[in-house]
Scaffold this motif. Structure first.
Motif, short mmCIF file in Angstrom:
data_model
loop_
_atom_site.label_atom_id
_atom_site.label_comp_id
_atom_site.label_asym_id
_atom_site.label_seq_id
_atom_site.Cartn_x
_atom_site.Cartn_y
_atom_site.Cartn_z
N GLY A 62 0.26 -33.87 12.48
CA GLY A 62 -0.54 -34.88 13.60
C GLY A 62 -1.85 -34.43 13.88
O GLY A 62 -2.82 -35.05 14.48
N THR A 128 4.44 -34.91 18.34
CA THR A 128 3.98 -35.12 17.05
C THR A 128 4.47 -33.97 16.43
O THR A 128 5.11 -32.98 16.71
N HIS A 129 4.05 -33.94 15.00
CA HIS A 129 4.78 -33.03 13.93
C HIS A 129 3.66 -32.48 13.27
O HIS A 129 2.68 -33.17 12.74
#
Length: 228
Positions: A62, A128-129
Motif C-alpha cells: 500500500g 491496506t496491506h
C-alpha cells in the motif's frame, strides 16, 4: 444546511508513531524492561546504518519504505541479554560481544516481531496491506548510507530517539513516500495481543540473516541491490 465533519487524515507522523509504539510494546514485553521514545521527532534527509549495530527492513505494498534501527553496543547487549534471560537462559551461556552471530540473530528476531506488529496495525487501522523482507543485522565500524530501492516521488525521512531501561540510546529511522490516508467510512479494528505475537514468533523461531561469513562478492551484490 447540514455540516459534514472533516475526514480523518492519517499522515507520515501518524505512521511513524504507530511504528514507534510497535517497537516500544514488543521490546518492553520481550525484555521485561521499560522502553520509551522521545516526544520529539527529527526530520532527516537520508537514512543510514551507523555503528555499532544497524538493522534495516524494506516494506512494500500500500506504501513503500525503509525502516532502519541503529544500536550502540551497550544498547544492543542490554536488549539481547534481557531478552535471553527472560527466556530462561543462564547468564554464563550468553554471547559476550555485540559482534556475535547470536546477538545479530536475536536482534533480527526482535525486529521481525516489531515490524510484524506494525504491518498488522497497518492492515487494521489503514485498511491496506504491506509486506516486509527479512530484517538484516550488520555489525558496523563505519556509517553506511542506504537508499530505498523503489519509486518514491516525494520521500520523507524521520529519526526518533529511543531509551532502554538502563538509559542506553538507540535510534529508529523511517523513510517513506509522502502519503496521507483519508477515512471515508467508519470501521472497527481489533488489536492483536502482543503476548500472542511474541509466542508466535518464538514458535516460528524467526531468525535474521547475519552477513558475517558472506564472501566479498556476494556482499557487494547484496549492497548494490539496495542502491548502496
Amino acid at each position: 444546511m447540514s455540516h459534514h465533519e472533516s475526514p480523518v487524515v492519517y499522515g507520515t507522523e501518524d505512521i511513524l508513531r504507530s511504528l514507534c509504539n510497535s517497537m516500544t510494546k514488543v521490546l518492553t514485553i520481550a525484555t521485561q524492561s521499560q522502553i520509551h521514545y522521545s516526544g520529539m521527532v527529527q526530520r532527516i534527509t537520508k537514512t543510514c546504518l551507523k555503528p555499532d549495530i544497524g538493522c534495516f527492513v524494506l516494506f512494500d505494498g500500500g506504501f513503500s519504505g525503509l525502516v532502519v534501527t541503529n544500536f550502540s553496543a551497550a544498547a544492543a547487549m542490554e536488549l539481547y541479554e534481557s531478552y535471553m534471560l527472560s527466556m530462561g537462559m543462564a547468564k554464563d551461556e550468553l554471547a559476550s560481544s555485540h559482534t556475535s552471530d547470536e546477538v545479530a540473530n536475536v536482534m533480527g528476531e526482535l525486529m521481525n516481531q516489531i515490524v510484524g506488529d506494525f504491518t498488522g496495525k497497518v492492515a487494521r487501522e489503514l485498511q491496506t496491506h504491506i509486506t516486509q523482507n527479512q530484517p538484516k543485522m550488520l555489525a558496523l565500524t563505519k556509517q553506511v548510507m542506504l537508499s530505498v530501492d523503489t519509486n518514491l516521488d516525494k520521500p520523507e525521512a524521520r529519526r526518533v530517539t529511543f531509551f532502554t531501561g538502563r538509559n542506553n540510546i538507540f535510534y529508529l529511522e523511517l523513510a517513506i513516500d509522502r502519503t496521507e490516508f483519508i477515512k471515508l467510512n467508519d470501521f472497527e479494528s481489533e488489536e492483536t495481543d502482543p503476548d500472542t505475537l511474541i509466542e508466535q514468533a518464538h514458535a516460528a523461531n524467526a531468525t535474521a540473516v547475519p552477513l558475517k561469513g558472506v564472501d566479498a562478492s556476494e556482499q557487494d551484490d547484496f549492497l548494490k541491490s539496495l542502491g548502496m
